[in-house]
Design a protein around this motif. Structure first.
Motif, PDB file in Angstrom:
ATOM      1  N   LEU A 103       0.833  -1.210   0.000  1.00 18.75           N
ATOM      2  CA  LEU A 103       0.000   0.000   0.000  1.00 18.75           C
ATOM      3  C   LEU A 103       0.867   1.259   0.000  1.00 18.75           C
ATOM      4  CD1 LEU A 103      -2.831  -1.117   2.451  1.00 18.75           C
ATOM      5  CD2 LEU A 103      -3.062  -0.617   0.007  1.00 18.75           C
ATOM      6  N   TYR A 161      -1.023  -3.758  -7.335  1.00 17.35           N
ATOM      7  CA  TYR A 161      -2.448  -3.853  -7.025  1.00 17.35           C
ATOM      8  C   TYR A 161      -2.901  -5.314  -7.071  1.00 17.35           C
ATOM      9  CZ  TYR A 161      -7.110  -2.182  -6.101  1.00 17.35           C
ATOM     10  OH  TYR A 161      -8.318  -1.954  -5.478  1.00 17.35           O
ATOM     11  N   PHE A 164      -1.939  -6.706  -3.806  1.00 16.89           N
ATOM     12  CA  PHE A 164      -2.882  -6.187  -2.797  1.00 16.89           C
ATOM     13  C   PHE A 164      -4.213  -6.924  -2.900  1.00 16.89           C
ATOM     14  CE2 PHE A 164      -5.431  -3.501  -0.270  1.00 16.89           C
ATOM     15  CZ  PHE A 164      -6.566  -3.187  -0.998  1.00 16.89           C
ATOM     16  N   HIS A 165      -4.670  -7.096  -4.127  1.00 16.91           N
ATOM     17  CA  HIS A 165      -5.964  -7.740  -4.404  1.00 16.91           C
ATOM     18  C   HIS A 165      -6.025  -9.130  -3.771  1.00 16.91           C
ATOM     19  CE1 HIS A 165      -8.821  -9.242  -7.861  1.00 16.91           C
ATOM     20  NE2 HIS A 165      -9.378  -9.320  -6.682  1.00 16.91           N
ATOM     21  N   CYS A 168      -7.520  -9.411  -0.448  1.00 14.11           N
ATOM     22  CA  CYS A 168      -8.866  -8.868  -0.194  1.00 14.11           C
ATOM     23  C   CYS A 168     -10.001  -9.807  -0.553  1.00 14.11           C
ATOM     24  CB  CYS A 168      -9.065  -7.574  -0.984  1.00 14.11           C
ATOM     25  SG  CYS A 168      -7.805  -6.369  -0.653  1.00 14.11           S
ATOM     26  N   THR A 180     -13.211  -7.716   1.325  1.00 12.66           N
ATOM     27  CA  THR A 180     -12.975  -6.358   1.806  1.00 12.66           C
ATOM     28  C   THR A 180     -14.150  -5.437   1.487  1.00 12.66           C
ATOM     29  OG1 THR A 180     -10.608  -6.671   1.539  1.00 12.66           O
ATOM     30  CG2 THR A 180     -11.375  -4.400   1.673  1.00 12.66           C
ATOM     31  N   TRP A 184     -16.201  -3.000   4.014  1.00 13.69           N
ATOM     32  CA  TRP A 184     -16.407  -1.568   3.796  1.00 13.69           C
ATOM     33  C   TRP A 184     -17.896  -1.222   3.819  1.00 13.69           C
ATOM     34  CZ3 TRP A 184     -12.708   0.095  -0.806  1.00 13.69           C
ATOM     35  CH2 TRP A 184     -11.389  -0.040  -0.398  1.00 13.69           C
ATOM     36  N   ARG A 431     -14.454  -1.605  -7.642  1.00 11.77           N
ATOM     37  CA  ARG A 431     -13.651  -2.193  -6.569  1.00 11.77           C
ATOM     38  C   ARG A 431     -14.376  -3.347  -5.877  1.00 11.77           C
ATOM     39  NH1 ARG A 431     -10.228   2.214  -3.253  1.00 11.77           N
ATOM     40  NH2 ARG A 431     -12.195   3.336  -3.360  1.00 11.77           N
ATOM     41  N   ASN A 480      -6.116   3.321  -1.331  1.00 17.67           N
ATOM     42  CA  ASN A 480      -7.018   2.347  -0.701  1.00 17.67           C
ATOM     43  C   ASN A 480      -8.067   3.032   0.167  1.00 17.67           C
ATOM     44  OD1 ASN A 480      -7.882  -0.313  -0.442  1.00 17.67           O
ATOM     45  ND2 ASN A 480      -6.927  -0.494   1.594  1.00 17.67           N
ATOM     46  N   THR A 481      -8.587   4.155  -0.349  1.00 18.84           N
ATOM     47  CA  THR A 481      -9.637   4.901   0.352  1.00 18.84           C
ATOM     48  C   THR A 481     -10.972   4.624  -0.327  1.00 18.84           C
ATOM     49  OG1 THR A 481      -8.045   6.658   0.771  1.00 18.84           O
ATOM     50  CG2 THR A 481     -10.378   7.207   1.012  1.00 18.84           C
TER      51      THR A 481
END
Ligand SMILES: O=C(CCC(O)(O)[C@H](Cc1ccccc1)NC(=O)c1ccccc1)N[C@@H](Cc1c[nH]c2ccccc12)C(=O)O
Ligand SMILES: [Zn+2]
Length: 587
Positions: A103, A161, A164-165, A168, A180, A184, A431, A480-481
């Motif tokens: 990140l 990414y 990162f993915h 999640c 994820t 959220w 996302r 990542n917001t």
């Protein structure tokens, strides 16, 4: 397990004390990196983040030992939030470290990205490329910058990414959630949340289609129809913004009544030698006029209100709570433009929320839902940006109220607010589908452009492929917001505005309301903000507006006069086809 209320209270007291120092330390390390991007500061931030995550795991485990069924609602809510720690719950510390490193690497790539027009002519996004998109009408130069930015950011972070993915998707590292995206969405505390936002988007689509048609027709005149695809899409580099998310810098091209004074006061701000500090003082003054809490001394002392020379920083604006009840800061590379006046109010709104809920237990120092936090500053801007208020603060000297200026004003606001709606909606549609595993890494860009073409009616000005990673060119993806919060905010802020205008005793159409100096409105807003996330957001909404659901009606009422004008101006040249022009399939 333990159902002793006495012991539970002691645990909460300990949590509240220790969390303030733990989170303060974490914020300081993040601040040091954000205001001075170096490998050393990045390493230190990742290290402190890991320690904070592990401390949260320990506290979540201790909280889990209590049987809260006999505790009161507030205690139960605190225990729930102490246990609900998302990716910090990862037990594999090596993976957790890797996640935080990936990140921060993406954030660095984005924040140090530069567009090169020639060998030794490279420019950063803020302020140079942003100004270019706001002022240039040279479509070749805009096209080069549009492609260049994506080559220097998104393209360079596709593999990061993808890594990162992998953290999640199911089995999500966020304990208790499918992925994820599910974690959220849980912050909105309603299991129909995704249907709710879809319903609101469908309801607002006709407004957007009318604005899109009007803008397309005007841009065709400006640039010639030849560069517009037959499908009805607008090439994304012509809309005055790197992401085509707000079109207010096109005002000079789009005013229905060009003989009236322009409502973009950027020129007047420059003429009056506005400084970044002055911009924030205008915002602080508005909150004071409502009898709300003014910025503390430390805010002015410790904020970063302009881009520092000689070092790399994260320029994307943000507001910071240092969790000690008195240290609150904004970081913004403020430029002297109306857009930055609006952004400053947005950031100040976050700070005002921090100030209002600073006496809550730490787990309740949050927005009633994330959309609430994004709406506070924008509600103030809805008053500040009225011609009446801009005239009051001396930024619109030769303003005469008449219905031509009225329509011009509504057009200016629509270019900021209506234009944003599909963009605010589509980012997390992309996302959520990635986190669900529906969109694979091999389809990232195709899925992105299907949404951009389908929902926003914009097309890429140069062919795209899966070598590109265009979502990565927008801050919130490497940052990542979550983003649906802004869509929720754009609906809520008009509900808040309508309620506050009623309390302030405003008569007449909603779009002429300015709540400046209304202590009654300030009291009502403060009372709601001070609750933080201690109660479910529908209760907070009810306290302020009397409603318990999100409603697009106030937004639609606000823009009704403009919709009538657009319908008359557009005729039947409205809409676009679903297929994406100039998307190059994988070679
Ligand atoms: O991203 C932002 C502003 C940045 C932020 O203030 O929302 C910031 C984003 C962020 C979150 C987490 C880490 C780093 C940056 N959010 C906050 O600072 C924040 C702080 C505390 C609680 C909630 C949010 N605005 C959006 C769009 C937008 C909404 N309203 C606006 C008004 C004026 C201009 C832009 C916008 C954008 O630029 O696309
Ligand atoms: Zn924000």
């Amino acid at each position: 397990n333990n159902s002793d209320v006495e012991e539970a209270s002691l645990f909460l007291e300990e949590y509240n004390n220790v969390s303030q120092t733990t989170f303060n330390r974490n914020m300081e390390a993040a601040w040091t990196f954000n205001t001075n991007i170096t490998n050393e500061n990045q390493k230190k931030m990742v290290e402190v983040q890991l320690e904070t995550d592990l401390w949260q795991q320990e506290m979540a485990n201790r909280a889990a030992a209590f049987n809260t069924s006999a505790f009161n609602a507030t205690m139960q809510r605190q225990f729930y939030k102490i246990k609900d720690i998302g990716t910090a719950a990862m037990t594999d510390h090596g993976k957790l470290q890797k996640l935080n490193e990936v990140l921060s690497d993406m954030e660095s790539i984005y924040s140090t990205g530069k567009v090169c027009f020639a060998e030794n002519d490279c420019k950063p996004l803020d302020p140079d490329i942003t100004r270019l998109f706001e002022t240039s009408r040279d479509e070749q130069k805009l096209r080069i910058a549009w492609k260049g930015w994506r080559d220097q950011t998104g393209r360079k972070m596709r593999d990061l990414y993808t890594t990162f993915h992998s953290f999640c998707v199911y089995p999500c590292v966020c304990v208790g959630y499918a992925d994820t995206g599910a974690y959220w969405r849980s912050w909105y505390e309603m299991d129909t949340f995704d249907q709710e936002v879809k319903r609101l988007f469908e309801q607002l689509k006709p407004l957007y289609e009318q604005l899109h048609a009007f803008v397309r027709q005007r841009l065709k005149k400006q640039y010639g129809a030849a560069i517009f695809p037959q499908t009805g899409h607008i090439p994304a580099h012509l809309l005055g913004n790197m992401w085509a998310q707000s079109w207010n810098s096109l005002q000079d091209l789009l005013m229905p009544f060009p003989s009236k004074p322009i409502l973009d006061v950027t020129e007047e701000m420059v003429k009056q030698k506005y400084t970044p500090r002055k911009i924030f003082e205008v915002s602080d003054d508005f909150f004071k006029s409502l009898g709300m809490i003014e910025m503390p001394f430390e805010f002015w002392n410790k904020s970063m209100l302009e881009r520092p020379a000689g070092r790399e920083v994260v320029c994307h604006a943000s507001a910071w709570d240092f969790y000690n009840g008195r240290d609150f800061r904004v970081k913004q590379c403020t430029d002297i433009t109306m857009d930055h006046l609006s952004t400053a109010h947005h950031e100040m709104g976050h700070i005002e929320y921090f100030l209002q809920y600073r006496n809550q237990p730490l787990v309740f120092r949050d927005g009633a839902n994330p959309g609430f936090h994004e709406a506070v500053g924008d509600v103030i801007s809805l008053s500040v940006e009225t011609p009446k208020h801009l005239n009051k603060i001396g930024l619109l000297p030769n303003y005469v109220e008449d219905n031509e200026t009225d329509i011009n004003f509504l057009m200016a606001m629509a270019l900021q607010k209506i234009a944003f709606l599909p963009f605010g909606y589509l980012i997390d549609q992309w996302r959520w589908s990635v986190f669900k595993g529906v969109t694979k890494a091999s389809d990232y860009n195709k899925a992105w452009w299907n949404l951009r073409c389908g929902l926003q009616g914009v097309s890429p000005p140069v062919p795209r492929s899966e070598e590109d990673f265009d979502p990565g060119a927008k801050y919130h993806i490497p940052g990542n917001t979550p983003y649906i919060r802004y869509f929720v905010s754009y609906v809520l802020q008009f509900q808040f505005h309508k309620a506050l205008c009623g309390i302030a005793g405003h008569n007449g159409p909603l779009h002429t309301c300015d709540i400046y100096n209304s202590s009654a409105a300030g009291q009502k807003l403060s009372a709601m903000l001070s609750k933080g996330s201690s109660q479910v957001w529908t209760e907070s909404l009810k306290e302020l507006t009397g409603q318990t659901t999100m409603s697009a009606q106030p937004l639609m009422d606000y823009f009704q006069p403009l919709l009538d004008y657009l319908r008359a101006a557009n005729g039947d040249e409205v809409g676009w086809s679903d297929d994406c022009p100039s998307f190059a399939d994988p070679l």
